[in-house]
Design a protein around this motif. Structure first.
Motif, PDB file in Angstrom:
ATOM      1  N   THR A   1       0.813  -1.223   0.000  1.00  0.00           N
ATOM      2  CA  THR A   1       0.000   0.000   0.000  1.00  0.00           C
ATOM      3  C   THR A   1       0.848   1.276   0.000  1.00  0.00           C
ATOM      4  OG1 THR A   1      -0.126   0.003   2.417  1.00  0.00           O
ATOM      5  CG2 THR A   1      -1.877  -1.145   1.224  1.00  0.00           C
TER       6      THR A   1
ATOM      7  N   LEU B   1      -3.391   3.610   1.830  1.00  0.00           N
ATOM      8  CA  LEU B   1      -4.180   2.556   1.190  1.00  0.00           C
ATOM      9  C   LEU B   1      -4.434   2.903  -0.259  1.00  0.00           C
ATOM     10  CD1 LEU B   1      -7.941   2.741   2.194  1.00  0.00           C
ATOM     11  CD2 LEU B   1      -6.342   4.600   2.570  1.00  0.00           C
TER      12      LEU B   1
ATOM     13  N   SER C   1      -8.117  -3.280  -0.438  1.00  0.00           N
ATOM     14  CA  SER C   1      -7.604  -2.353   0.562  1.00  0.00           C
ATOM     15  C   SER C   1      -8.686  -1.972   1.565  1.00  0.00           C
ATOM     16  CB  SER C   1      -7.052  -1.091  -0.118  1.00  0.00           C
ATOM     17  OG  SER C   1      -5.873  -1.382  -0.829  1.00  0.00           O
TER      18      SER C   1
END
Length: 252
Positions: free
Chosen positions: A13, A146, A152
């Motif tokens: 991420t 994210l 996510s």
């Protein structure tokens, strides 16, 4: 908010990229910053031009009962930015926590009382094990990077449940510093839909700044440099400088 953990249960991420580049941008603004690499992969260490920590040094040493923060930290090539490097020994150090009894969650928090920096940024491991719990128990705030995709968001829901448990059991003062969209392409319908959903749910906790996909940002770690010291004019560098500005406004 002095100590901020950059964390997300899901890998990939932009967690390390965010920890390194936020720390570097804050230092470039004249702040004294300590970056703690608490991920055994040690990517943050390499990204600020430091060698991997040898056995008995760095974060693994900091988490040992007899090591202090000053001994574990090292200067980086970049002004006002110091780091506690990680190395292979950190993976083994995690297994020693369970032998400490009830005090294992407070090891890093106790060491950080020695910090005299304006900001302490912690790059955490993705797995919610002993290391990650120690980091979150030590932090004042949590910054969650994210991507704007379904997986996510699912990871964020699970992470929120872990965060609630840590607050209740170990760190009631921990608060969410904000959510940061990374590898963000606002031209896609999915990115716009996810962004709107995050705004509805989290309001001002969603950073207005987002980090785009950027080749120079991806290249910088291989040169041992944060992106502002590699190519300050690229879109990734400009985005992290904007994030540093917004971060200081939000997290005073």
């Amino acid at each position: 908010m002095k100590t901020v953990a950059v964390a997300n249960r899901k890998g990939g991420t932009g967690k390390t990229t965010t920890a390194v580049n936020l720390a570097a941008c804050l230092a470039a603004r004249g702040r004294s910053v300590l970056l703690i690499d608490a991920d055994p992969q040690a990517n943050a260490t390499v990204s600020v031009g430091l060698p991997l920590a040898a056995d008995g040094t760095g974060t693994a040493a900091l988490l040992a009962a007899d090591a202090d923060l000053a001994a574990a930290a090292a200067p980086t090539p970049f002004p006002r930015l110091a780091a506690v490097p990680a190395g292979p020994a950190l993976a083994a150090a995690e297994f020693g926590f369970e032998e400490r009894g009830d005090g294992w969650q407070r090891v890093l928090r106790d060491k950080l009382t020695q910090a005299r920096h304006d900001h302490v940024i912690i790059d955490t491991p993705p797995a919610m094990g002993f290391l990650a719990y120690n980091c979150l128990a030590a932090a004042d705030g949590l910054l969650v990077p994210l991507q704007c995709d379904y997986f996510s968001l699912e990871g964020l829901r699970e992470f929120a449940a872990n965060l609630a448990r840590i607050r209740q059991a170990h760190n009631p003062g921990l608060r969410l510093a904000g959510l940061l969209r990374t590898m963000h392409d606002p031209r896609t319908l999915l990115a716009r839909q996810v962004s709107e959903g995050l705004r509805r749910q989290f309001g001002s906790l969603l950073f207005e700044t987002s980090i785009p996909r950027n080749v120079r940002l991806a290249e910088a770690p291989s040169h041992g440099k944060p992106v502002i010291h590699f190519d300050r004019g690229c879109s990734g560098a400009r985005a992290y400088e904007a994030l540093a500005d917004e971060f200081e406004r939000k997290c005073r």
